[in-house]
Design a protein around this motif. Structure first.
Motif, short mmCIF file in Angstrom:
data_model
loop_
_atom_site.label_atom_id
_atom_site.label_comp_id
_atom_site.label_asym_id
_atom_site.label_seq_id
_atom_site.Cartn_x
_atom_site.Cartn_y
_atom_site.Cartn_z
N GLN A 1 0.83 -1.20 0.00
CA GLN A 1 0.00 0.00 0.00
C GLN A 1 0.87 1.25 0.00
O GLN A 1 0.59 2.21 -0.71
N ARG A 2 1.95 1.24 0.79
CA ARG A 2 2.85 2.40 0.85
C ARG A 2 3.48 2.64 -0.52
O ARG A 2 3.54 3.78 -0.99
N LEU A 3 3.93 1.58 -1.17
CA LEU A 3 4.54 1.72 -2.49
C LEU A 3 3.52 2.18 -3.54
O LEU A 3 3.85 2.99 -4.42
N ALA A 4 2.29 1.70 -3.44
CA ALA A 4 1.24 2.13 -4.36
C ALA A 4 0.96 3.62 -4.19
O ALA A 4 0.84 4.36 -5.17
N GLU A 5 0.90 4.08 -2.94
CA GLU A 5 0.67 5.51 -2.69
C GLU A 5 1.83 6.35 -3.18
O GLU A 5 1.64 7.44 -3.73
N GLN A 6 3.05 5.85 -3.01
CA GLN A 6 4.22 6.57 -3.51
C GLN A 6 4.17 6.68 -5.03
O GLN A 6 4.45 7.73 -5.60
N GLY A 7 3.78 5.59 -5.70
CA GLY A 7 3.65 5.62 -7.15
C GLY A 7 2.59 6.59 -7.62
O GLY A 7 2.78 7.33 -8.59
N GLU A 8 1.45 6.62 -6.93
CA GLU A 8 0.39 7.56 -7.27
C GLU A 8 0.87 9.01 -7.09
O GLU A 8 0.57 9.87 -7.91
N ALA A 9 1.61 9.25 -6.02
CA ALA A 9 2.14 10.61 -5.79
C ALA A 9 3.12 10.98 -6.89
O ALA A 9 3.12 12.13 -7.37
N ASP A 10 3.96 10.05 -7.30
CA ASP A 10 4.91 10.32 -8.40
C ASP A 10 4.17 10.64 -9.69
O ASP A 10 4.53 11.56 -10.42
N LEU A 11 3.12 9.87 -10.00
CA LEU A 11 2.34 10.13 -11.21
C LEU A 11 1.66 11.49 -11.15
O LEU A 11 1.64 12.23 -12.14
N ALA A 12 1.11 11.84 -9.99
CA ALA A 12 0.47 13.15 -9.84
C ALA A 12 1.49 14.27 -10.05
O ALA A 12 1.19 15.28 -10.70
N ARG A 13 2.69 14.11 -9.50
CA ARG A 13 3.73 15.12 -9.67
C ARG A 13 4.13 15.25 -11.13
O ARG A 13 4.30 16.35 -11.66
N LEU A 14 4.25 14.13 -11.82
CA LEU A 14 4.64 14.16 -13.23
C LEU A 14 3.55 14.77 -14.12
O LEU A 14 3.84 15.33 -15.17
N ARG A 15 2.29 14.64 -13.70
CA ARG A 15 1.20 15.23 -14.49
C ARG A 15 1.24 16.75 -14.47
O ARG A 15 0.85 17.38 -15.44
N VAL A 16 1.67 17.35 -13.36
CA VAL A 16 1.68 18.81 -13.26
C VAL A 16 3.03 19.40 -13.63
O VAL A 16 3.11 20.58 -13.97
#
Length: 123
Positions: free
Chosen positions: A48-63
């Motif tokens: 779950q921690r790694l999934a959340e980290q990946g989602e945060a990375d994707l969100a950062r890359l989108r902006v």
């Protein structure tokens, strides 16, 4: 394989070509069993921690602006219909054969695929 990765990052190659290369498959054959074993041994909290980290990375890359958006690629040479028959038009195999023609304005499909290329999950 390094050259293929550099080509993908430079925009001259594709991930699809990499997936079909022998070198990439050899790397996967050596690394995947250990990675799958490590994943199986991971706790649900760690996943779950790694999934959340990946989602945060994707969100950062989108902006975050991409390098391609900061420096757009040069426009292709314009097609001139008055080119002589013995003159080879760039982007063709033979003189004036299989000319590349692009519409004047982008339609919704062009916008969709441009966005997928710039902000897709593989970038």
């Amino acid at each position: 394989m390094k050259n293929q990765l550099r080509g993908i990052l430079a925009g001259t190659g594709s991930a699809r070509d990499l997936l079909h290369s022998e070198g990439f498959n050899q790397v996967l054959d050596r690394t995947m069993p250990d990675a799958m074993r490590h994943f199986a041994e991971m706790s649900d909290e760690e996943r779950q921690r790694l999934a959340e980290q990946g989602e945060a990375d994707l969100a950062r890359l989108r902006v975050q602006p991409l390098a391609d958006e900061q420096h757009p690629p040069p426009a292709p040479p314009a097609f001139t219909p008055s080119a002589p028959a013995d003159n080879v038009v760039p982007g063709t195999r033979k003189p004036n054969r299989e000319r590349i023609v692009t519409p004047d304005e982008d339609d919704e499909d062009d916008a969709y695929f441009r966005e997928r290329q710039q902000r897709g999950w593989l970038r």
